[in-house]
Every structure is written in C-alpha cells, then in structure tokens.
Scaffold this motif. Structure first.
Motif, PDB file in Angstrom:
ATOM      1  N   PRO A  91       0.838  -1.222   0.070  1.00  0.00           N
ATOM      2  CA  PRO A  91       0.092   0.010  -0.006  1.00  0.00           C
ATOM      3  C   PRO A  91       0.790   1.283  -0.032  1.00  0.00           C
ATOM      4  CG  PRO A  91      -0.775  -1.477   1.521  1.00  0.00           C
ATOM      5  CD  PRO A  91       0.324  -2.043   1.234  1.00  0.00           C
ATOM      6  N   ASN A  92       1.888   1.246   0.761  1.00  0.00           N
ATOM      7  CA  ASN A  92       2.764   2.411   0.752  1.00  0.00           C
ATOM      8  C   ASN A  92       3.652   2.519  -0.674  1.00  0.00           C
ATOM      9  OD1 ASN A  92       3.410   4.278   3.446  1.00  0.00           O
ATOM     10  ND2 ASN A  92       2.778   2.231   3.849  1.00  0.00           N
ATOM     11  N   LEU A  93       4.040   1.712  -1.430  1.00  0.00           N
ATOM     12  CA  LEU A  93       4.712   1.646  -2.439  1.00  0.00           C
ATOM     13  C   LEU A  93       3.544   2.243  -3.626  1.00  0.00           C
ATOM     14  CD1 LEU A  93       6.577  -1.697  -2.834  1.00  0.00           C
ATOM     15  CD2 LEU A  93       7.530   0.468  -2.798  1.00  0.00           C
ATOM     16  N   LEU A  94       2.329   1.918  -3.472  1.00  0.00           N
ATOM     17  CA  LEU A  94       1.185   2.378  -4.366  1.00  0.00           C
ATOM     18  C   LEU A  94       0.626   3.810  -4.049  1.00  0.00           C
ATOM     19  CD1 LEU A  94      -0.886  -0.941  -4.891  1.00  0.00           C
ATOM     20  CD2 LEU A  94       0.662  -0.061  -6.496  1.00  0.00           C
ATOM     21  N   GLY A  95       1.077   4.132  -2.889  1.00  0.00           N
ATOM     22  CA  GLY A  95       0.614   5.691  -2.711  1.00  0.00           C
ATOM     23  C   GLY A  95      -0.814   5.481  -1.913  1.00  0.00           C
ATOM     24  N   VAL A  96      -1.312   4.413  -1.689  1.00  0.00           N
ATOM     25  CA  VAL A  96      -2.640   4.456  -1.130  1.00  0.00           C
ATOM     26  C   VAL A  96      -2.667   4.494   0.656  1.00  0.00           C
ATOM     27  CG1 VAL A  96      -3.654   3.076  -3.064  1.00  0.00           C
ATOM     28  CG2 VAL A  96      -2.810   1.883  -1.007  1.00  0.00           C
ATOM     29  N   LYS A  97      -1.396   4.375   0.965  1.00  0.00           N
ATOM     30  CA  LYS A  97      -1.366   4.452   2.456  1.00  0.00           C
ATOM     31  C   LYS A  97      -0.070   5.267   2.773  1.00  0.00           C
ATOM     32  CE  LYS A  97      -0.917   1.250   6.415  1.00  0.00           C
ATOM     33  NZ  LYS A  97      -1.053  -0.151   6.924  1.00  0.00           N
ATOM     34  N   TYR A  98      -0.102   6.308   3.810  1.00  0.00           N
ATOM     35  CA  TYR A  98       1.001   6.801   4.299  1.00  0.00           C
ATOM     36  C   TYR A  98       1.672   6.280   5.558  1.00  0.00           C
ATOM     37  CZ  TYR A  98       4.453  10.732   5.105  1.00  0.00           C
ATOM     38  OH  TYR A  98       5.446  11.279   5.292  1.00  0.00           O
ATOM     39  N   ASP A  99       2.529   5.755   5.547  1.00  0.00           N
ATOM     40  CA  ASP A  99       3.294   5.649   6.702  1.00  0.00           C
ATOM     41  C   ASP A  99       4.575   5.884   6.835  1.00  0.00           C
ATOM     42  OD1 ASP A  99       4.732   3.981   8.968  1.00  0.00           O
ATOM     43  OD2 ASP A  99       3.216   2.872   9.325  1.00  0.00           O
ATOM     44  N   PRO A 100       5.255   7.095   7.357  1.00  0.00           N
ATOM     45  CA  PRO A 100       6.544   7.458   7.358  1.00  0.00           C
ATOM     46  C   PRO A 100       7.738   6.241   7.436  1.00  0.00           C
ATOM     47  CG  PRO A 100       5.393   9.141   8.543  1.00  0.00           C
ATOM     48  CD  PRO A 100       4.513   7.912   8.432  1.00  0.00           C
ATOM     49  N   ASP A 101       7.515   5.688   8.655  1.00  0.00           N
ATOM     50  CA  ASP A 101       8.577   4.610   9.023  1.00  0.00           C
ATOM     51  C   ASP A 101       8.844   3.599   7.994  1.00  0.00           C
ATOM     52  OD1 ASP A 101       8.876   5.868  11.428  1.00  0.00           O
ATOM     53  OD2 ASP A 101       7.562   4.686  12.637  1.00  0.00           O
ATOM     54  N   VAL A 102       7.579   3.081   7.421  1.00  0.00           N
ATOM     55  CA  VAL A 102       7.626   2.046   6.480  1.00  0.00           C
ATOM     56  C   VAL A 102       8.082   2.507   5.152  1.00  0.00           C
ATOM     57  CG1 VAL A 102       5.810   0.548   4.854  1.00  0.00           C
ATOM     58  CG2 VAL A 102       5.409   0.792   7.115  1.00  0.00           C
ATOM     59  N   ARG A 103       7.981   3.664   4.815  1.00  0.00           N
ATOM     60  CA  ARG A 103       8.402   4.635   3.672  1.00  0.00           C
ATOM     61  C   ARG A 103       9.782   4.813   3.733  1.00  0.00           C
ATOM     62  NH1 ARG A 103       4.785   6.601   0.190  1.00  0.00           N
ATOM     63  NH2 ARG A 103       6.104   8.277  -0.663  1.00  0.00           N
ATOM     64  N   GLU A 104      10.376   4.991   4.983  1.00  0.00           N
ATOM     65  CA  GLU A 104      11.802   5.327   5.171  1.00  0.00           C
ATOM     66  C   GLU A 104      12.465   3.959   4.936  1.00  0.00           C
ATOM     67  OE1 GLU A 104      15.224   7.335   5.518  1.00  0.00           O
ATOM     68  OE2 GLU A 104      13.116   8.050   5.412  1.00  0.00           O
ATOM     69  N   ASP A 105      11.956   2.903   5.388  1.00  0.00           N
ATOM     70  CA  ASP A 105      12.649   1.418   5.223  1.00  0.00           C
ATOM     71  C   ASP A 105      12.498   1.152   3.788  1.00  0.00           C
ATOM     72  OD1 ASP A 105      13.002   1.103   8.042  1.00  0.00           O
ATOM     73  OD2 ASP A 105      11.264  -0.062   8.296  1.00  0.00           O
ATOM     74  N   LEU A 106      11.515   1.432   2.856  1.00  0.00           N
ATOM     75  CA  LEU A 106      11.465   1.061   1.625  1.00  0.00           C
ATOM     76  C   LEU A 106      12.443   1.826   0.801  1.00  0.00           C
ATOM     77  CD1 LEU A 106       7.522   0.794   1.053  1.00  0.00           C
ATOM     78  CD2 LEU A 106       9.341  -1.018   0.997  1.00  0.00           C
ATOM     79  N   LYS A 107      12.725   3.144   1.225  1.00  0.00           N
ATOM     80  CA  LYS A 107      13.783   4.124   0.563  1.00  0.00           C
ATOM     81  C   LYS A 107      15.017   3.275   0.993  1.00  0.00           C
ATOM     82  CE  LYS A 107      10.961   8.259   0.877  1.00  0.00           C
ATOM     83  NZ  LYS A 107      10.892   9.526   1.283  1.00  0.00           N
ATOM     84  N   ASN A 108      15.366   2.925   1.964  1.00  0.00           N
ATOM     85  CA  ASN A 108      16.683   2.437   2.252  1.00  0.00           C
ATOM     86  C   ASN A 108      16.848   1.030   1.719  1.00  0.00           C
ATOM     87  OD1 ASN A 108      17.196   4.380   4.267  1.00  0.00           O
ATOM     88  ND2 ASN A 108      16.214   3.363   5.889  1.00  0.00           N
ATOM     89  N   GLU A 109      16.012   0.327   1.088  1.00  0.00           N
ATOM     90  CA  GLU A 109      15.806  -0.546   0.431  1.00  0.00           C
ATOM     91  C   GLU A 109      16.028  -0.374  -1.079  1.00  0.00           C
ATOM     92  OE1 GLU A 109      12.756  -3.102   1.507  1.00  0.00           O
ATOM     93  OE2 GLU A 109      13.367  -3.338   3.639  1.00  0.00           O
ATOM     94  N   GLU A 110      16.115   0.941  -1.261  1.00  0.00           N
ATOM     95  CA  GLU A 110      15.986   1.501  -2.585  1.00  0.00           C
ATOM     96  C   GLU A 110      15.164   1.142  -3.477  1.00  0.00           C
ATOM     97  OE1 GLU A 110      19.818   0.303  -4.317  1.00  0.00           O
ATOM     98  OE2 GLU A 110      20.935   1.815  -3.138  1.00  0.00           O
ATOM     99  N   ALA A 111      13.783   0.819  -2.847  1.00  0.00           N
ATOM    100  CA  ALA A 111      12.391   0.552  -3.324  1.00  0.00           C
ATOM    101  C   ALA A 111      11.935   1.820  -4.278  1.00  0.00           C
ATOM    102  CB  ALA A 111      11.414   0.196  -2.752  1.00  0.00           C
ATOM    103  N   GLU A 112      11.360   1.411  -5.500  1.00  0.00           N
ATOM    104  CA  GLU A 112      10.693   2.679  -6.374  1.00  0.00           C
ATOM    105  C   GLU A 112       9.199   2.638  -6.134  1.00  0.00           C
ATOM    106  OE1 GLU A 112      10.113   3.500 -11.310  1.00  0.00           O
ATOM    107  OE2 GLU A 112      11.268   1.674 -10.489  1.00  0.00           O
TER     108      GLU A 112
END
Length: 284
Positions: free
Chosen positions: A102-123
C-alpha cells in the motif's frame, strides 16, 4: 443550450466507455528465476480467461526482479487504465501485504515504512490511477487444500505416518499464522487417515536444521515415517533440508516436500484470483 447539453452527455459517455480496469497480481519475487517463473506464468493463464470488468491483466514482483510494481503500473497507464485491483499473492496478512505494497502504491502513508523502503532502494509508484488493494490467500481455503494435496502425494501408509507443517510468518501478525497452521493441520486430519500433525513457525535461513530437528525427533517417537511440508508459495522444504544438511542420504523415514503451492496447484491459484476479482467487481 440543448446542443451544449448533448455535447456534455456525449463527453460523459465517451469517458465512461474509455475507462479501463486492470488486475495486477503482486507476488514477493526472488533473485532466483526458478522461483519467479511459475509466478510470472500465472499472467499467461489469466490472459486465457475472461474476467468481467477487467480489461488488462498483469503479474508484478515486489522485490529482487522484474517486472516490478512501478513498471507494471506504467504499462497500465499506456493501456489507458484508470483503476487497478492489486491482489497480493501472499499466504496471510503481513508487513508486505498490509504496509509495503500500500505504501509503494501510494494508497497508505506510513513514514517509518516508507523510510525502510527507501533504504531498500524501492521504487515508489507515481500515478493518477486509482488503486484498490485486495486480500491475501488467508481468507480462502486454498492453502489447506493444496497442503493436503502435497501430503497425499508423499503418503504411502497413513496409519504409520506423522506430518510436520512448517511456515515462515510475520512476527507482528503471528495470530494469523497460528490460526492458519491450526486450520491446515485440522484439514489434513479430516481429509486423510493421518492422526499425528505438528505445526511450527520457523526461519527459512541457516537455522532451518536447528529449528526442524526437534520436531522430527518428536514425530519419530510417535510415527514410523514423517512427512514434512511447508506453507510456501514456491519454496521447497526439500531444498532447505538439502542446503542445511538436514536431509540424510538413505533415510526413507523422513520425507521432505519438493513443492510449495506453485507450480502444481496453478489452476487452484488462478481460480482464487478470478473468484476474488469477480467478487470485488460485484461489490463495487
């Protein structure tokens, strides 16, 4: 005025006709193409089937390989899709299905999850498409049925056999996995003459042998032959046993399953995808 009203009505009808809905099945993905292939093959099977209200069907991988989620969404945009039903092909609710996707798709916003995904270089997906995220396999009985099929394939004498069912669950949602293991064990008992079932949540790495050995020792005290099966989409407990040295040459009294759900139960998975999508369409 009448002419303007007519033009507006025609414009609305045109927009309605051009609206397209896509089904995107999302699986975890792996660096191993052997793991990915049966999952990606589902796309071909789905495109052989007509699903009412669905104009475009794709399979996307969340990690490690292509096609990833953003690339599939871009393809949907090129096809003129304005709504995507994103269906997570996961065993039960997990951080992947409930947070990452859901965070990758932009239908959910969780700053901690998004930060973890960014650290994993997720698009992350950037699109005006409307996304609806569907359920996992947990809400169906597909897992119980397919695990029972795998056990029946290994069984030669139910009265002398015990079963060990393994799974790798999300620690933050452990309740779902406990229930899933209990449901699976009970289904196997009711569908076979095997009366010894043990279940456990374990890691899939180097601790596999250490985690599974006590379960085997316990089962051997009760039954002559032990059947070990894992609740995995593609991974095989036989491969894990070989890799960690748990599988011993010549030991015919412990049998490790060579398959997860795919590719053997491809038809059952496709049926679940179709039925779930049609149910969503019917409730829109």
């Amino acid at each position: 005025m009448k002419k303007l009203s007519l033009l507006l009505a025609m414009a609305v009808c045109t927009l309605h006709v051009s609206a397209k809905t896509a089904l995107v099945v999302i699986a975890h993905g792996s660096p191993s193409q052997q793991w990915n292939k049966p999952v990606l093959d589902l796309e071909r099977k789905l495109n052989e089937i007509s699903i009412k209200g669905i104009d475009y069907k794709r399979v996307a991988l969340m990690e490690f390989s292509q096609p990833n989620i953003p690339s599939v969404v871009r393809d949907c945009e090129k096809e003129g899709v304005d709504t995507i039903f994103a269906l997570p092909l996961f065993m039960a609710p997990s951080s992947h299905s409930e947070d990452d996707i859901p965070n990758l798709l932009g239908v959910k916003y969780d700053p901690d999850v998004r930060e973890d995904l960014k650290n994993e270089e997720a698009e992350f997906v950037k699109s005006n498409i409307k996304f609806v995220v569907g359920p996992t396999l947990y809400g169906s009985n597909l897992i119980e049925k397919t695990m029972c099929e795998r056990i029946k394939e290994m069984s030669v004498n139910a009265a002398e056999e015990g079963v060990v069912i393994l799974a790798h669950g999300d620690p933050e949602r452990i309740g779902y996995w406990r229930i899933l293991l209990d449901r699976t064990g009970e289904y196997i008992k009711q569908s076979t003459k095997i009366n010894y079932i043990d279940t456990e949540l374990i890691a899939m790495g180097q601790n596999f042998a250490a985690d599974v050995t006590p379960l085997l020792d316990k089962a051997k005290k009760n039954k002559k032959r032990v059947l070990v099966q894992g609740i995995y989409l593609m991974s095989s407990v036989a491969d894990m046993a070989k890799r960690t040295g748990l599988m011993k040459a010549g030991d015919k009294n412990v049998v490790f399953g060579n398959f997860g759900i795919l590719p053997k139960s491809e038809n059952e998975v496709v049926n679940w995808i179709v039925e779930t999508t049609e149910k969503w369409q019917g409730e829109k």
